[in-house]
Design an enzyme around this catalytic site. Sequence first.
Site, PDB file in Angstrom:
ATOM      1  N   GLY A 188       0.805  -1.226   0.000  1.00 44.07           N
ATOM      2  CA  GLY A 188       0.000   0.000   0.000  1.00 44.07           C
ATOM      3  C   GLY A 188       0.833   1.268   0.000  1.00 44.07           C
ATOM      4  N   LYS A 190       4.315  12.509  -2.213  1.00 43.75           N
ATOM      5  CA  LYS A 190       5.147  11.407  -1.737  1.00 43.75           C
ATOM      6  C   LYS A 190       6.018  11.939  -0.606  1.00 43.75           C
ATOM      7  CE  LYS A 190       8.325   7.801  -3.331  1.00 43.75           C
ATOM      8  NZ  LYS A 190       8.872   7.136  -4.525  1.00 43.75           N
ATOM      9  N   GLY A 213       6.728   7.039   6.729  1.00 38.74           N
ATOM     10  CA  GLY A 213       5.887   7.772   5.790  1.00 38.74           C
ATOM     11  C   GLY A 213       6.545   9.003   5.189  1.00 38.74           C
ATOM     12  N   ASP A 233       4.377  -4.277  -7.151  1.00 35.68           N
ATOM     13  CA  ASP A 233       3.749  -3.071  -6.585  1.00 35.68           C
ATOM     14  C   ASP A 233       4.328  -1.816  -7.227  1.00 35.68           C
ATOM     15  OD1 ASP A 233       5.966  -4.227  -5.007  1.00 35.68           O
ATOM     16  OD2 ASP A 233       5.939  -2.311  -3.986  1.00 35.68           O
TER      17      ASP A 233
HETATM   18  P1  AMP Z   1       9.161   0.667  -2.881  1.00 36.54           P
HETATM   19  O1  AMP Z   1       9.529  -0.704  -3.356  1.00 36.54           O
HETATM   20  O2  AMP Z   1      10.318   1.493  -2.454  1.00 36.54           O
HETATM   21  O3  AMP Z   1       8.318   1.382  -3.880  1.00 36.54           O
HETATM   22  O4  AMP Z   1       8.293   0.529  -1.529  1.00 36.54           O
HETATM   23  C1  AMP Z   1       7.719  -0.662  -1.077  1.00 36.54           C
HETATM   24  C2  AMP Z   1       6.685  -0.391  -0.019  1.00 36.54           C
HETATM   25  O5  AMP Z   1       7.285   0.236   1.113  1.00 36.54           O
HETATM   26  C3  AMP Z   1       5.554   0.514  -0.439  1.00 36.54           C
HETATM   27  O6  AMP Z   1       4.370   0.024   0.157  1.00 36.54           O
HETATM   28  C4  AMP Z   1       5.939   1.849   0.140  1.00 36.54           C
HETATM   29  O7  AMP Z   1       4.824   2.668   0.371  1.00 36.54           O
HETATM   30  C5  AMP Z   1       6.607   1.445   1.433  1.00 36.54           C
HETATM   31  N1  AMP Z   1       7.560   2.443   1.916  1.00 36.54           N
HETATM   32  C6  AMP Z   1       8.773   2.769   1.394  1.00 36.54           C
HETATM   33  N2  AMP Z   1       9.351   3.745   2.111  1.00 36.54           N
HETATM   34  C7  AMP Z   1       8.501   4.064   3.105  1.00 36.54           C
HETATM   35  C8  AMP Z   1       8.511   5.003   4.193  1.00 36.54           C
HETATM   36  N3  AMP Z   1       9.549   5.818   4.401  1.00 36.54           N
HETATM   37  N4  AMP Z   1       7.451   5.037   5.022  1.00 36.54           N
HETATM   38  C9  AMP Z   1       6.396   4.233   4.834  1.00 36.54           C
HETATM   39  N5  AMP Z   1       6.322   3.320   3.849  1.00 36.54           N
HETATM   40  C10 AMP Z   1       7.355   3.238   2.998  1.00 36.54           C
HETATM   41 MG    MG Z   2       6.726   1.394  -4.550  1.00 32.38          MG
END
Ligand code: AMP
Ligand code: MG
Length: 519
Positions: free
Chosen positions: A101, A123, A136, A270
Site C-alpha cells: 500500500g 510522496k 511515511g 507493486d
Molecule cells: P518501494 O519498493 O520502495 O516502492 O516501496 C515498497 C513499499 O514500502 C511501499 O508500500 C511503500 O509505500 C513502502 N515504503 C517505502 N518507504 C517508506 C517510508 N519511508 N514510510 C512508509 N512506507 C514506505
Molecule cells: Mg513502490
Amino acid sequence: MMKLHIKDTFTKNLPADKNPQNTRRQVTEAVFSYVNPKKTKKPQVLHVSPEMASELNISEKETKSEFFKNMFTGNEVYPNTKPYSMCYGGHQFGNWAGQLGDGRAINLFEVEHNTKNWKVQLKGAGETPYSRTADGLAVLRSSVREYLCSEAMFHLGVPTTRALSLSLSGDMVLRDVLYDGNPAYEKGAIVSRISPSFLRFGNFEIFAARKDVKNLKVLVDYTIKHHFSHLRKTSKENYITFFKEVSERTLNMIIDWQRVGFVHGVMNTDNMSILGLTIDFGPYGWLEGFDFGWTPNTTDIQHKRYRYGNQPNIGLWNLYQLANALYPIIEEVAPLNAILEQYKIDFEIKSLQMMKSKLGLFSSDENDVELVKNLEDTLQLVETDMTIFFRNLSNFSDENSGFHLIKDSFYELETISDDVKNKWNNWFKKYAERLQFDRISPEERKEKMDAVNPKYVLRNYMSQMAIDEADKGNYTLIDELFQLLKKPYAEQPENEKWFAKRPEWARNKVGCSMLSCSS
Ligand code: AMP
Ligand code: MG
C-alpha cells in the site's frame, strides 16, 4: 485562491476503508483509506515543473503562492477534497509480500483539464495505514532523484508518471543510507507526483490474494471504464483484451527503458503501473558502460534480478502475476497464456526494431539479428559508454574512421587491446556494408538516429551533484539539470559538459554508482 477543476472519480466509484483512523493495519474490502497529510515545520518549494503546472491549469503566479506551497506539502487541504492512500500488495524480489500500500504516498484529488484527468499525489507526506514499520517520509536526495527523473523521462518520450513540485518539509528524517547501523538525520522533502492513474499490478493482486472477487471485479471495471474506455462494456472478453493491452503497454515501456539505458532497480509488482508508466523512482540508475548485467540497487546485488538485461523478462514475470490475479474474473487459462506467449514474440520483434532504429537501419536484412547481437557483445568487451557511443554513431561515414568516431565512449582508451580494436573494426565493416542496403541519405539517417539516441540523460553522478548542492541550500543545479533534460535529443552546445562520461571520482561514490532502497 487558486481554482482547480476538481473531478474525483476514484473515491467516488470505489469502496473506501470504513475505518477513519490513521492506524497501521490490514485493510480489506477497500481500495483506499482516507488519510490526511502531516503538517510540516517549515515548508519550502524548491522547484516547480512549468509543463506540468500548465497541464493542470495552474499559472506561474499561482505556483508562487502560499496556498500552492501549503497544499503541495500537505499543510493545507484543497476545499471539499478528501486525501487518501491506496491499498495494494505485491511480489517483492519474486516473493508474495502481502499488503503493502501507499506507505508514504497520499493522493490529494483529481484535476480535469483539456479533457485529461490527473491524479495528484504527495510522496513523503507522512504516515498512512500502510506505513507498516516505516515513517511515511522521504528525504531530499531521493526526492530530487524522483523529481528530476520523472520529468526527464517524459521529455525522453518514455511513458512515465510526472512530477509537479519538489519541496522541503522543514523536518529532519532519520535514515540508515548504507544499512550499516549508522543512521543519520537528513532533510525531509515532498514531491508532488501526477499521473492519470497510480494503480499498480499490486492493487489487483491484493484482492485476488484475499479471494475478494467482488472487489477485484469492481476495480477492474473502474479501470476499464476510466482508462481503457475504448473497451466499453465489461465482459470476460474485454477483461482478456484489457490484460492484452496492459501486456503491450508494459512491453513498450520496457523497450523504451532499454533504448535509453534506464534501469528501474525495483521492478516489484507493486511498482508496475497498470497503465504501463514508469513509476516509483527509487534506486534506479542509468547505464554508463553498456552492460546487460548492471543493476543500480545494492539490495539486488547478489542475484541481480533487476539488472538491465533482465528487465524484459521481469516485465513478463510480473505480467504472469497479474494474469493470476485476473484469472478469477476470466476463468480461462488459454487466452491469458496466449497473451503471455505473444509478449515473448513481440519482445523479439520490438527489441530488434528498437536496436535497428538506434543504428539507423530501416529496411530488413536476414543478418540484422546477428549484426545487433554482435554489437551488444562488442559493446561489453570493455567499459563503453552507451549514451556517447550511440550518439556519436550517427556521424558514421566509413568503416576506417569508425573506431576513431567512438573513441570518447571508452572509459580506458589507453588499455584497449588490438584484439578489441579488431573486433570493433570487424563490426564497423559489417555495419558499413549493411548501411548500403538502406536507401536513405546520411543526413536523414543522422536525424533519425539522433531522435532516438539521447545526447543527455540523468547520469547518476549528475543527480548526486545536484543533491550535494541542494543539501547545502543551493538549488541552481537542480534547475540547470531540469532545463537540460527538457531537450535530451537536441544539440545544446552550451551544455556540452554534460555530454561526458561519468567522472572517475563518481565511480564508487554512494549515490553515483549504486543506491540502496533507504529513501
Ligand atoms: P518501494 O519498493 O520502495 O516502492 O516501496 C515498497 C513499499 O514500502 C511501499 O508500500 C511503500 O509505500 C513502502 N515504503 C517505502 N518507504 C517508506 C517510508 N519511508 N514510510 C512508509 N512506507 C514506505
Ligand atoms: Mg513502490
